[in-house]
Design a protein around this motif. Sequence first.
Motif, short mmCIF file in Angstrom:
data_model
loop_
_atom_site.label_atom_id
_atom_site.label_comp_id
_atom_site.label_asym_id
_atom_site.label_seq_id
_atom_site.Cartn_x
_atom_site.Cartn_y
_atom_site.Cartn_z
N LEU A 164 0.85 -1.14 -0.11
CA LEU A 164 0.11 0.03 0.06
C LEU A 164 0.83 1.16 -0.02
O LEU A 164 1.74 1.49 0.89
N PHE A 165 0.87 1.97 -0.85
CA PHE A 165 1.66 3.23 -1.13
C PHE A 165 0.72 4.43 -1.24
O PHE A 165 -0.01 4.57 -1.99
N ILE A 166 1.07 5.25 -0.35
CA ILE A 166 0.20 6.49 -0.37
C ILE A 166 1.01 7.72 -0.37
O ILE A 166 2.14 7.98 0.06
N PHE A 193 -11.09 26.90 2.70
CA PHE A 193 -9.96 25.74 3.25
C PHE A 193 -9.12 25.21 2.12
O PHE A 193 -9.48 25.27 0.98
N ILE A 194 -8.51 24.26 2.52
CA ILE A 194 -7.30 23.69 1.74
C ILE A 194 -7.78 22.31 1.46
O ILE A 194 -8.13 21.55 2.55
N THR A 195 -7.59 21.57 0.57
CA THR A 195 -7.65 20.05 0.24
C THR A 195 -6.34 19.80 -0.29
O THR A 195 -5.59 20.44 -0.89
N TYR A 196 -6.06 18.53 -0.01
CA TYR A 196 -4.86 17.87 -0.34
C TYR A 196 -5.24 16.71 -1.36
O TYR A 196 -6.13 16.06 -0.99
N ARG A 197 -4.38 16.39 -2.04
CA ARG A 197 -4.59 15.13 -3.10
C ARG A 197 -3.98 14.00 -2.35
O ARG A 197 -2.95 14.08 -1.93
N VAL A 198 -4.91 12.99 -2.22
CA VAL A 198 -4.35 11.70 -1.63
C VAL A 198 -4.25 10.60 -2.87
O VAL A 198 -5.38 10.21 -3.27
N VAL A 199 -3.20 10.05 -3.09
CA VAL A 199 -3.09 9.19 -4.22
C VAL A 199 -2.60 8.02 -3.23
O VAL A 199 -1.76 7.77 -2.84
N THR A 200 -3.37 6.78 -3.61
CA THR A 200 -2.99 5.40 -3.17
C THR A 200 -3.02 4.59 -4.34
O THR A 200 -3.69 4.41 -5.45
N LYS A 201 -1.71 3.64 -4.26
CA LYS A 201 -1.48 2.77 -5.10
C LYS A 201 -1.24 1.29 -4.37
O LYS A 201 -0.71 1.23 -3.22
N SER A 228 -9.78 -1.43 -7.02
CA SER A 228 -9.10 -0.94 -7.95
C SER A 228 -7.47 -0.91 -7.50
O SER A 228 -7.25 -1.13 -6.37
N SER A 229 -6.57 -0.69 -8.46
CA SER A 229 -5.20 -0.77 -7.94
C SER A 229 -4.76 0.63 -7.65
O SER A 229 -3.49 0.85 -7.19
N GLU A 230 -5.29 1.66 -8.13
CA GLU A 230 -5.06 3.09 -7.89
C GLU A 230 -6.29 3.97 -7.58
O GLU A 230 -7.35 3.83 -8.05
N ALA A 250 -0.76 3.10 7.30
CA ALA A 250 -0.37 2.07 6.41
C ALA A 250 0.54 0.83 6.84
O ALA A 250 0.27 -0.09 6.44
N ASP A 251 1.46 1.34 7.29
CA ASP A 251 2.52 0.24 8.02
C ASP A 251 2.02 -0.33 9.30
O ASP A 251 2.60 -1.29 9.56
#
Lengths: 402, 367
Positions: free
Chosen positions: B36-38, B53-61, B69-71, B133-134
């Motif tokens: 799991l990679f974030i 407000f601020i949003t952040y992009r969270v990408v998961t692989k 899905s894988s991404e 994740a760890d």
Amino acid sequence: MEDCLAKKMEITVSEAEKRTGRNAMNIQETYTAYLIETRAVESQSEGQCAPVESLWRRYSEFELLRNYLSVTYPHIVVPPLPEKRADFVWHKLSADNMDPDFVERRRIGLENFLLRVASHPVLCQDKIFYAFLMQEGGWKEMVNETGFQLKADSRLKALNATFRVKNPDKRFTELKHYSDELQSVISHLLRVRARVADRLYGVYKVHGNYGRVFSEWSAIEKEMGDGLQSAGHHMDVYAASIDDILEEEEHYADQLKEYLFYAEALRAVCRKHELMQYDLEMAAQDLTSKKQQCEELATGTVRTFSLKGMTSKLFGQETPEQREAKIKILEEQIQEGEEQLKSKNLEGRDFVRSAWADIERFKEQKNHDLKEALISYAVMQISMCKKGIQVWTNAKECFSKM
Amino acid sequence: DASLVEVNSFSPSVPISPSSMTNQYRFEDGPELRDLFITVDDPESHITAIETFITYRVVTKTTRGEFDSSEYEVRRRYQDFLWLKSKLEEAHPTLIIPPLPEKFIIKGMVERFSDEFIETRRKALHKFLNRIADHPTLTFNEDFKIFLTAQAWELSSHKKQGPGLLSRMGQTVRAVASSVRGAVRNRPEMFTEMNNYLETFSQKINLLDKIAHRIYKEEREYFNEMKEYGPIYTLWSASEEDIAESLKGIASCIDRCCRATEQRMAGLSEHLLPILHEYVLYSEILMGVLKRRDQIQGELDSKVDALANKKTEKDLFSEEIGKLEDKVERANNALKADWDRWKQNMQWDMRSTFTNVAENNLRYYEE
């Protein structure tokens, strides 16, 4: 420099002692006395050492000597004394004149002063200087008997008095300009250096706090404990190392300070020349006006406005006898004036010649000394970095064992 | 020393789940075993009528089967992270949930939306998700999965499904009440030791945090003075002939020292300061975890007491007690395993951080 005193004699200012005594106003005061030791240097046969002579002097006597030298040799850039009061201090050093570190640095400065005078081709031959080194009693009286204070021109004491010189010597003007620049740049440098030293001290010392906390922390850790503890020790070493480093840097600062004061001595020579030139021009001007006056009286024409001329027009002319007498006086004065002008001119030329010789010598000395000072400063910095590398390499090892 | 229970030893009386045993080594094995990679990046500010407000992009692989899905790529705001944290705390009261960056910074005069603040926060959020994740248990948490994968509207509706605010408040009240009542009774020695350790650790880590900040500040002041120092030598060289070159040389050396100092400061603020801060937060979290464990134990204890007083209705009670005992045991185990894991991580972190600091300093001096 073959015959200078420094080669014939070892001179040291070896000790400093606190004394109390009564000063000129009969008030009790504490002062520091310095021990001057001299020993003749001769080709030493085995086991034979010339005897050491010594006497005590205080700072005010050094000042008197220097004043005497400045007045007696106006064309020489006279070596400066170490500062009277501690200046450009950063927070760790105290500004107290009685502080042992300050006294120690002053002792070194005074020794340096004597060595500089003793190595100067002209100054080292001065009898008063020799007496300063060798004769304890009666030296002050000896100096005052030279009457040098009378020669001292009080006009020079007014530092910023300007003399409008009509034909300034360009070389001296440039030199004065240079000495001003040198003074300003060195004092700025010393100020900022003191601030930098302050900040560096702060950085190092805060690392010392690491040492304490690491050690306390290591008490509760099983595996990390040893690593932390020894790393903490290295942090302590790091924090402590700054004291020695900054003390060495003080030496560099002192070398710069000497030239800060030298710049002032240089400036003084330029001022004296200015004054000389001014006097010369005034004398010439005076002579010219007297000659004119004489001519007017002789020919009866008034070419220039003079109060006397006006009053005589208003209240009647003088008698021919009165006029004759005046002319005679003026002629005498003119002759005197011409002679004076001649000797002043000669004086001036002599001054310029010997001054420039000494200035050249000074320039060479300055370049040599400053270069050495800069090199030793760089070496200091390198050694500081080497120490830093050592400490952090050790610390890194400790950390990696945590 | 034999009387002290080694925190890292496996005492046979406490059953340890096989997964936590393998996971103890998992961290050291590095990313090869991760599935799991974030990443958290790309902060964007959103302005609505009510708020900014601020949003952040969270990408998961991921290669995990349970993910459709894988991404995945979603946008999350700070509030969402807060929600996730509280859900995790609810589900696993005696596990050590990683710290979130603070809501506001009181000490620094950093504006809420300054670039520096946003960047620091982004890095901390990235760390937060990766630590989850760890974690051998938390990584399979359902809410965590939803956080990573759901679209904005899906997440909102899921959030609303949770226990209502009132019931959550009730829980808190009960928790506080029971913690006040003799929670220190019957506490296994291991946990008392943990408490003692934590007290000292928390104190020391706070001190280290302060020291590191102070060093940074002193270095900054040093840098400011040095910036002024070099040019003086250059100025001087203009009046000189013979020694002009030497003076200019020194000036350029000082400038290089300035740059080296800047790098050293950057190293501090990028590596040491954030980690120390994280562990300051961790020590608070750990205190909370220990308290919750005490609470759970407290519940058990009070029920046992009640049983002792009411000889009747024994059967009812004993079932409840049985359940509570299980709960306590599970809580204790979880905590212990997690604690061990946390300490390992902490050690590793500290080691690498300080080694990094040392290396930085070496580089500085070599320059």
